[in-house]
Scaffold this motif. Structure first.
Motif, PDB file in Angstrom:
ATOM      1  N   LEU A  94       0.856  -1.191   0.000  1.00  0.00           N
ATOM      2  CA  LEU A  94       0.000   0.000   0.000  1.00  0.00           C
ATOM      3  C   LEU A  94       0.887   1.233   0.000  1.00  0.00           C
ATOM      4  CD1 LEU A  94      -3.198   0.855   0.976  1.00  0.00           C
ATOM      5  CD2 LEU A  94      -1.857   1.655   2.914  1.00  0.00           C
ATOM      6  N   HIS A  95       0.560   2.210  -0.840  1.00  0.00           N
ATOM      7  CA  HIS A  95       1.290   3.471  -0.676  1.00  0.00           C
ATOM      8  C   HIS A  95       0.377   4.481   0.011  1.00  0.00           C
ATOM      9  CE1 HIS A  95      -0.816   5.293  -4.226  1.00  0.00           C
ATOM     10  NE2 HIS A  95      -0.598   6.400  -3.536  1.00  0.00           N
ATOM     11  N   LEU A  96       0.995   5.402   0.714  1.00  0.00           N
ATOM     12  CA  LEU A  96       0.264   6.495   1.373  1.00  0.00           C
ATOM     13  C   LEU A  96       0.689   7.801   0.723  1.00  0.00           C
ATOM     14  CD1 LEU A  96       0.805   5.325   5.037  1.00  0.00           C
ATOM     15  CD2 LEU A  96      -1.384   5.361   3.824  1.00  0.00           C
ATOM     16  N   ASN A  97      -0.197   8.772   0.721  1.00  0.00           N
ATOM     17  CA  ASN A  97       0.172  10.109   0.260  1.00  0.00           C
ATOM     18  C   ASN A  97       0.244  11.000   1.487  1.00  0.00           C
ATOM     19  OD1 ASN A  97      -1.552   8.665  -1.821  1.00  0.00           O
ATOM     20  ND2 ASN A  97      -0.605  10.241  -3.078  1.00  0.00           N
ATOM     21  N   LEU A  98       1.451  11.284   1.920  1.00  0.00           N
ATOM     22  CA  LEU A  98       1.587  12.100   3.141  1.00  0.00           C
ATOM     23  C   LEU A  98       1.007  13.498   2.902  1.00  0.00           C
ATOM     24  CD1 LEU A  98       5.083  11.109   4.516  1.00  0.00           C
ATOM     25  CD2 LEU A  98       2.858  10.029   4.865  1.00  0.00           C
ATOM     26  N   HIS A  99       1.018  13.945   1.652  1.00  0.00           N
ATOM     27  CA  HIS A  99       0.489  15.271   1.319  1.00  0.00           C
ATOM     28  C   HIS A  99      -1.029  15.224   1.172  1.00  0.00           C
ATOM     29  CE1 HIS A  99       1.716  12.915  -2.094  1.00  0.00           C
ATOM     30  NE2 HIS A  99       0.895  13.576  -2.875  1.00  0.00           N
ATOM     31  N   LYS A 100      -1.635  14.104   1.391  1.00  0.00           N
ATOM     32  CA  LYS A 100      -3.095  14.062   1.460  1.00  0.00           C
ATOM     33  C   LYS A 100      -3.483  13.755   2.897  1.00  0.00           C
ATOM     34  CE  LYS A 100      -3.598  12.778  -3.390  1.00  0.00           C
ATOM     35  NZ  LYS A 100      -4.049  11.803  -4.396  1.00  0.00           N
ATOM     36  N   THR A 101      -3.374  12.494   3.271  1.00  0.00           N
ATOM     37  CA  THR A 101      -3.857  12.063   4.586  1.00  0.00           C
ATOM     38  C   THR A 101      -3.132  12.739   5.751  1.00  0.00           C
ATOM     39  OG1 THR A 101      -4.184   9.935   3.495  1.00  0.00           O
ATOM     40  CG2 THR A 101      -4.425   9.998   5.882  1.00  0.00           C
ATOM     41  N   PHE A 102      -1.854  13.025   5.582  1.00  0.00           N
ATOM     42  CA  PHE A 102      -1.074  13.458   6.733  1.00  0.00           C
ATOM     43  C   PHE A 102      -0.698  14.942   6.674  1.00  0.00           C
ATOM     44  CE2 PHE A 102      -0.927   8.897   6.477  1.00  0.00           C
ATOM     45  CZ  PHE A 102      -1.346   8.548   7.754  1.00  0.00           C
ATOM     46  N   SER A 103      -1.533  15.696   5.983  1.00  0.00           N
ATOM     47  CA  SER A 103      -1.597  17.158   6.131  1.00  0.00           C
ATOM     48  C   SER A 103      -0.435  17.959   5.563  1.00  0.00           C
ATOM     49  CB  SER A 103      -1.775  17.541   7.596  1.00  0.00           C
ATOM     50  OG  SER A 103      -0.539  17.656   8.271  1.00  0.00           O
ATOM     51  N   THR A 104       0.486  17.298   4.875  1.00  0.00           N
ATOM     52  CA  THR A 104       1.590  18.135   4.377  1.00  0.00           C
ATOM     53  C   THR A 104       1.103  18.900   3.146  1.00  0.00           C
ATOM     54  OG1 THR A 104       2.691  16.649   2.799  1.00  0.00           O
ATOM     55  CG2 THR A 104       3.078  16.240   5.135  1.00  0.00           C
ATOM     56  N   PRO A 105       1.552  20.132   2.975  1.00  0.00           N
ATOM     57  CA  PRO A 105       0.988  20.980   1.923  1.00  0.00           C
ATOM     58  C   PRO A 105       1.324  20.470   0.526  1.00  0.00           C
ATOM     59  CG  PRO A 105       2.883  22.047   2.934  1.00  0.00           C
ATOM     60  CD  PRO A 105       2.623  20.808   3.732  1.00  0.00           C
ATOM     61  N   HIS A 106       0.466  20.775  -0.422  1.00  0.00           N
ATOM     62  CA  HIS A 106       0.711  20.287  -1.769  1.00  0.00           C
ATOM     63  C   HIS A 106       1.563  21.234  -2.596  1.00  0.00           C
ATOM     64  CE1 HIS A 106       0.084  18.174  -5.561  1.00  0.00           C
ATOM     65  NE2 HIS A 106      -0.147  17.142  -4.808  1.00  0.00           N
ATOM     66  N   GLY A 107       1.763  22.423  -2.112  1.00  0.00           N
ATOM     67  CA  GLY A 107       2.765  23.300  -2.727  1.00  0.00           C
ATOM     68  C   GLY A 107       2.521  23.664  -4.176  1.00  0.00           C
ATOM     69  N   GLY A 108       1.269  23.659  -4.626  1.00  0.00           N
ATOM     70  CA  GLY A 108       1.000  24.011  -6.012  1.00  0.00           C
ATOM     71  C   GLY A 108       1.497  22.955  -6.980  1.00  0.00           C
ATOM     72  N   GLY A 109       1.646  21.725  -6.499  1.00  0.00           N
ATOM     73  CA  GLY A 109       2.085  20.656  -7.398  1.00  0.00           C
ATOM     74  C   GLY A 109       2.978  19.637  -6.719  1.00  0.00           C
ATOM     75  N   GLY A 110       3.448  19.941  -5.564  1.00  0.00           N
ATOM     76  CA  GLY A 110       4.329  19.063  -4.800  1.00  0.00           C
ATOM     77  C   GLY A 110       5.280  19.931  -4.009  1.00  0.00           C
TER      78      GLY A 110
END
Lengths: 473, 444, 473, 444
Positions: free
Chosen positions: C258-274
């Motif tokens: 399973l992969h997790l998206n820390l920038h989704k579930t764990f609140s890290t900002p998406h920065g306009g693209g990453g």
């Protein structure tokens, strides 16, 4: 989009803060002392962030564009200064720490005093006043203490009509009656006018130099001599120091007391109203009257000296707005001797604007200006366009308006101070906008009356606000 | 230099337009005998990186709360500041704006300060608050001058339990005037003694501080009744720790006419004593004698709600020497910080935080008393209190600095009669563990 | 107002940076290696500040308002996380520091791996992938390595039509041929469909659960059993983990990777693209295949282990997006077990929106949803109003539009994911806006076609952009 | 919890609308046998203040550049970052935005990345740059896959002087494919040896790095001519230190078809190796085989200039398994930081900074050589270089850690043949004084 007032949001029990863990018992307290607690709205952290993010977007700052507010010196506020003021060793320092644990802050203050002394030519400096007018008050307290110490309290202070607006109130706070001095036809003080008014009941004169017309008071030496001859003192309002760093030695030309606005000349941000800092620089003779404590150096250690029997006392509970001092100190260290260039470029920018616009707007005093220039709406009046309309229209061009209707000696004044931060390209855009507005005054005066069009709100009803004050929600 | 945009080419072009041969020629209106002959003796400019190093070194030796356990209060309090406030304040539109003279493009500042005024009124139980004064001390001086304007009397009384440095500032402001300041004594319980009040004649105002300098909570309700025995006398309540009013009955609820004090506790760093926040509020009927700026609500020409500076006819730039004060720049950004902080705290949060401050302080007070170091005063206190230490404590205190503990403020310089007493402050930043450690050290 | 492109500003010789003092001689270099240097514009520091301040004002972020972009989990990004990532000990750390000087970073990584293992139920974790699709790639590399190690490389991967869009490309990068699996009439996978497709040439299946319709794949256990029975592996796309923290043990229900998206579930900002971070969690059995180096604990010390012969190798030069890991770790420490509440509230918010709007917009699958709900424009089509119009109109109400036209299985999809950060008041405003838009579709469809009205630009010509690409200035 | 706005009352009202009895009932669509039985074993939530303390403690022991003199490079460089960049990046509108799928309210991100693409093209002398890849290593892997797509060949060659960790990532990406990677040897001068190139058959692409892993500046012009002897072979230039191109001839000027590398040097903190910035640029003719996002200029319906994501038909969400890459989230905020940094530097600034890096490194190289520690390689270098130290230096190196000096990277794990060699890096953050101190210590 609208953003509701804080108390129109939220829900009881929400929180926007992290409360520390409770690790002690609740202690009882006499019920008669206990209140209900304030009726604050409860918001979450995202609520708080969005609220103030949105509000901030309705604000114009130096970071948004050119802010040529005359006499306010809205120059660039360097970001590194914010970094320095936030260093935990400074930001987390208690003002009553023992001297052994305050050496860094005291060093900074001592050095800053020295630098300000060097820049002004007035060697004794207090950093305690929290703003320009607080500095003025401190200066007037020194006037009063000086004359009292001479055994001859005096009752009046001369204030030219081209001085800053705060001066009369500052003098009045110290019990002085302000006496207005009319400037001459060239916009500068005439020695004979001062000589007529100066007497031994008069504590001295408060001169803004360059004055609020942006002109250098070229008779300053003669004026100072006249005042000194009658036993008076010369106060310099240093709010316009940005024009003359490295160009004029203020002490040398006869000024005895001068306040500086660190939030103008020395780049500290104005914060939508403050905080500022208003250090006062004086001659050696007046040093004993400065507020306590004084920062002094003993060998290689710094300490606070309270033992100054002639001191006016304290004007601030602690050491003034230290965090602002950190920023100004950082600015001075970043520029060093280049501060002279700051003044040269500030004056260059003002003269460039003055010459570029003088065919388009009425220039009441057509002579070389210092860091700012003053136009009027005289040419536009025939189209029923006033200074206010011109100012509001500038907002639609993305500029903050200049200072308007000040100084009072010029009717419909438009007082432009670009500062050295603005590039030639920006000045050219600003000049172009003002030319377009002058053209629009002829072709479409109603466009100007209806401006601004683009900000969040249009012209606000200030009369109603004052007639039926609604000061809280 | 990165702050100065002009290139040599720009300068040449602009000089030509300005009609000056060179930069020096721009200053032709300054007479020769007014021109500075020497260069300013200032150091070489530092690079950004050299400046960082220099400032880090200066700050490193400071006994700041980042490195020390500091039990000092006395008008400057170490409270936690949320990261939200720090980051929001760095938004350029907020901190690089001037006083909101042009309301159309200043609604951010204006709405914020309107919210500040409202929250301050709610905290202090008052009807109108200004946009801020310089600090608690100058605010008190201005409040006393205001009682003189409002009452047309010439004498004020100030409790000896008011912060001694605030009283010094009051003294300075009053020195050149012909108004008089009388000191009210402190009773054995640590509270202001009003017994001689009726002998003082016609008073414009009476000021006390609560919690007072000794941390003691004044009985404001009783004081208000006593003071208002003369209906023309204004009751001024000062404070240096506004957080107390999360828990205590507000000045307004106790009859205060003016409430003023230092707001640094509300989200503002201590910064060696400034910039802080002079909070200032009064009853509505006195609004036209108030110093300082006021923001009011109004509408724009389309009927949309907006905010403006108002009642400026009280102020120095309009009313000149007849102004209610000479204040112009205030502490706007600090008021903004306080608004953000109060918004984050909320009503529920301030109550709990206020309680926690007091409860931790009570814990330490009790523990010290158990260890034989009791308070000379019996009145209840908030988050600071006075302790009488045994002889020789001054040496212990000095030794504790080595252990990175600043164990309170010795009162000798401020109250000679309390030379063996120290003022101890405990906020939420000091944990039970820190308190236990202090008790252990001082009673070692 | 417009803001020129960087190179339309500036003047040669200006500078926006502080250059360090030169303290060494210029060293010669063979002229044939020397170039002209890039043609960058020279700007001052205030130029740079104003440029990016202005650009930022044209952007909408989570700090600006509700951002219900389905499948993207645009939750609040806590400010304290930025503070933590900026601590000099972390921000200034070189990735190849000796282990003795890296203990803090390694501790953080080890603990974060452990927390993610606990949250997912898959105990072995790599933090190296730099984003979600990088995690998918890593997962597919593990699939490939696993089968290769068994001696039987496989050629296909099953991908349901309700899976995330990136999955096929990730599988293809590893040489797998993606095989589409149709979901059942309820919007979830049917075991029999999978059974029909699964064979011993198929490496496994990639399941997004909850799927992109916001529905929980209720047959997941049976599906996993079918795949496992044929020797395949089950990949979970954890992009939607925000729905099920503390609710479902992903390992327990049959997921192997399973992969997790820390920038989704764990609140890290998406920065306009990453940047994002896409840690991969696997079963104990698959641990040997994880990328190197692995962070391991020896006694009370942490070290990097490269000795993993079955490892897929490296997918990032160093340790992945460590700065993002710091933020996610801070978030997990700030919430602890309350992460379950995060999922509960996220699901509550989505169901509240679904129930509130279902009379107004067509709801293709009317059953309890998880963290997001999917509507369509079916009811609005008769007025010639499409999903795109509805989305653009939301901007005029101050909201970011939802994800649109995705998932592909639903025609004209409007995919709304509110996240747990949004308060009931905000949801009510959002619901009200969408109801007004539904009303407007009936009464004024052209208003919707002409939207948005308020942002800086109106609808942009994307076709022309692609036909005549202008990718640099 | 301050991030979670719901009160109990909100929850009850919303549950009612949602038709669920309680929060658990919301999950009724999850079969019982899929429900988690246990609670997650996670620690108690920390307060903001506890978290600060915890993180400060973790970070305190790191050998970061704030506390150590670090002579490490090898793909991660310690350059000064202006405070302007730090503060601008904290603006919420920038860092809390998603990928700019809705261009009307994303013009900030879009214009910034368009500017980024342009500045990257100018720096590297290329015609089209994408909006970023994950890092230098994965960017190189993607570049090599792109040469395979563009040439329809199956074999690539990579210099042994390319960063060994980049080569490992290439290996990983190629492992499950049937494409082949061949290593080109390094000559005695520290540069790639192309002598055997013509024996390698039909190559899709040839990749080298300049400055290469040893800091040596490859003769790109000559390399390009050699490689393009086969006109279908793509010439890939990788880099880990883009600052070098402030001074050196650009890849594009030397004939590169693809230039890719790590952009961390351009205003991005080292952060223990990430997030960094995969820079990626190519010739225009290859644009449709490029991986990653692209921003293009266009107009809105009123004819106003604006920016949009474009050529998305190459991308995974449209083209699915036939996409040019699976990349979706990239390093957008890092690209933004790099844009701010390049804007602040300017053309004049980058030239001087680039020179200063090299000149300081040359100073150290010469001083070490004078002290008997010479480089095994003769090729010119940029800001890092290899030094052969005498036997026993490993102990000296270890001892220097105690003095807060990290004296370079031992090459043994990467190049067994260079086991007695260390890679030393010098940037503008190390002053002459620091360099002199190092020389003194290592030759003690």
């Amino acid at each position: 989009f609208n953003e509701p007032l804080l108390w129109e949001k939220g829900s009881p029990g929400r929180t926007g803060i992290s409360l520390p863990r409770r690790d002690v018992e609740k202690a009882p307290l006499d019920e008669k002392l206990v209140g209900d607690g304030p009726d604050f709205p409860d918001l979450s952290e995202p609520d708080v962030i969005r609220h103030f993010t949105k509000l901030s977007q309705w604000n114009f700052g130096v970071d948004s564009g050119m802010y040529p507010l005359g006499s306010c010196t809205m120059k660039y506020n360097p970001k590194t200064n914010e970094r320095q003021a936030a260093i935990p060793g400074f930001a987390g320092a208690h003002p009553l720490l023992p001297e052994s644990l305050s050496q860094g802050a005291l060093t900074l203050m001592f050095d800053l005093q020295h630098f300000l002394g060097e820049i002004t030519g007035l060697p004794a400096v207090t950093l305690q006043p929290a703003a320009g007018s607080h500095g003025e008050l401190t200066g007037m307290l020194i006037f009063a203490a000086y004359h009292k110490n001479k055994g001859k309290p005096r009752s009046k202070v001369l204030i030219p009509d081209t001085a800053h607006g705060t001066n009369p109130a500052s003098a009045a706070l110290c019990g002085f009656k302000p006496v207005a001095v009319q400037s001459g036809p060239d916009g500068v003080l005439l020695p004979e006018t001062v000589a007529d008014l100066m007497d031994e009941e008069t504590a001295g004169i408060m001169i803004t130099n360059p004055n609020t017309l942006g002109l250098f008071e070229s008779n300053i030496r003669q004026v100072a001599d006249i005042v000194h001859a009658k036993g008076g003192l010369v106060y310099g309002d240093g709010a316009n120091m940005n024009a003359i760093m490295g160009i004029v030695d203020v002490g040398d030309i006869g000024v005895d007391v001068l306040h500086l606005n660190l939030h103008k000349t020395f780049s500290t941000p104005h914060g939508g109203g403050g905080p500022g800092a208003g250090p006062v620089c004086v001659t050696e003779e007046l040093e004993p009257f400065l507020p306590v404590p004084r920062v002094v150096k003993d060998g290689d250690r710094y300490r606070l000296d309270e033992d100054c029997p002639l001191s006016v006392g304290k004007v601030h509970a602690f050491h003034g707005n230290f965090g602002i001092l950190v920023r100004a100190y950082s600015y001075i260290l970043s520029l060093g001797r280049q501060l002279k260039q700051v003044s040269q470029y500030a004056v260059l920018n003002a003269n460039y604007i003055k010459e570029s616009l003088k065919g388009h707007y009425h220039l009441p005093y057509d002579r070389p200006c210092m860091h700012e220039c003053v136009f009027t709406d005289k040419h536009q009046q025939e189209y029923h366009v006033a200074t206010l309309d011109i100012a509001k229209r500038l907002m639609d061009h993305g500029f903050h308006p200049p200072t308007i209707y000040f100084p009072l000696v010029v009717s419909g004044a438009i007082m432009i101070e670009p500062t050295e931060s603005e590039s030639k390209e920006t000045l050219d855009l600003f000049i172009e906008a003002l030319k377009q507005i002058a053209e629009e005054a002829r072709t479409c005066p109603e466009c100007l009356h209806e401006s601004p069009q683009f900000p969040k709100v249009r012209r606000l009803d200030e009369t109603a606000a004052a007639r039926h004050p609604c000061l809280q929600g | 230099m990165r702050y100065l945009p002009h290139t040599q080419e720009d300068i040449q072009q602009m000089l030509q337009v300005a009609g000056a041969a060179d930069l020096e020629a721009l200053f032709s209106s300054i007479p020769d005998d007014c021109r500075r002959k020497d260069e300013m003796n200032l150091p070489d400019p530092l690079t950004e990186w050299e400046l960082n190093g220099h400032m880090d070194r200066l700050a490193a030796g400071m006994g700041a709360s980042s490195a020390y356990k500091v039990f000092l209060g006395a008008g400057s309090y170490n409270h936690y500041i949320p990261e939200t406030t720090r980051q929001l304040l760095l938004r350029g539109e907020i901190f690089t704006a001037y006083t909101p003279y042009q309301p159309e493009i200043s609604q951010g500042t204006l709405q914020t300060i309107y919210e500040y005024q409202t929250l301050v009124c709610r905290l202090l139980g008052m009807e109108v608050a200004n946009a801020s004064m310089y600090d608690g001390a100058s605010g008190l001086a201005e409040a006393l001058l205001m009682t003189i304007r409002a009452s047309r009397r010439k004498r004020v009384a100030v409790s000896r339990a008011v912060h001694p440095l605030y009283r010094k500032v009051v003294e300075t402001y009053f020195a050149p005037t012909d108004f008089e300041v009388i000191e009210l004594p402190v009773g054995a319980d640590g509270l202001t003694d009003f017994s001689g009040l009726s002998d003082l004649g016609e008073l414009a105002g009476v000021a006390l501080q609560s919690p007072n300098f000794f941390g003691c909570i004044e009985d404001l309700e009783a004081a208000g009744q006593t003071i208002h025995a003369d209906p023309k006398t204004l009751f001024v309540v000062a404070f240096s720790e506004p957080l107390a009013y999360g828990l205590l009955k507000s000045p307004g609820a106790c009859g205060a006419d003016i409430a003023c004090g230092e707001g640094q506790s509300l989200g503002i760093p201590q910064s060696f004593g400034g910039p802080g926040l002079g909070m200032f509020a009064a009853r509505q009927k006195y609004v036209r004698t108030m110093p300082g700026r006021l923001i009011g609500k109004t509408t724009d020409k389309d009927g949309k709600t907006g905010f403006v500076l108002t009642l400026a006819t009280r102020e120095q730039h309009i009313r000149r020497e007849k102004a209610t004060s000479n204040i112009c720049s205030n502490q706007g950004l600090c008021a903004t910080a306080a608004t953000m902080y109060m918004a984050a705290l909320g009503g529920t949060g301030i109550r709990e935080l206020s309680n926690l401050n007091r409860d931790r302080a009570e814990y330490l007070k009790a523990a010290l008393a158990d260890a034989g170091c009791a308070s000379p005063f019996s009145a209840p206190t908030f988050n600071e209190f006075v302790v009488r230490f045994p002889d020789g404590f001054a040496d212990t205190w000095q030794a504790l600095l080595e252990k990175k503990i600043v164990a309170g403020l010795n009162l000798a310089p401020y109250y000679p009669e309390l030379a063996d007493c120290w003022l101890m402050c405990v906020t939420e930043t000091l944990s039970k563990e820190d308190l236990d450690a202090l008790v252990k050290e001082v009673t070692r």
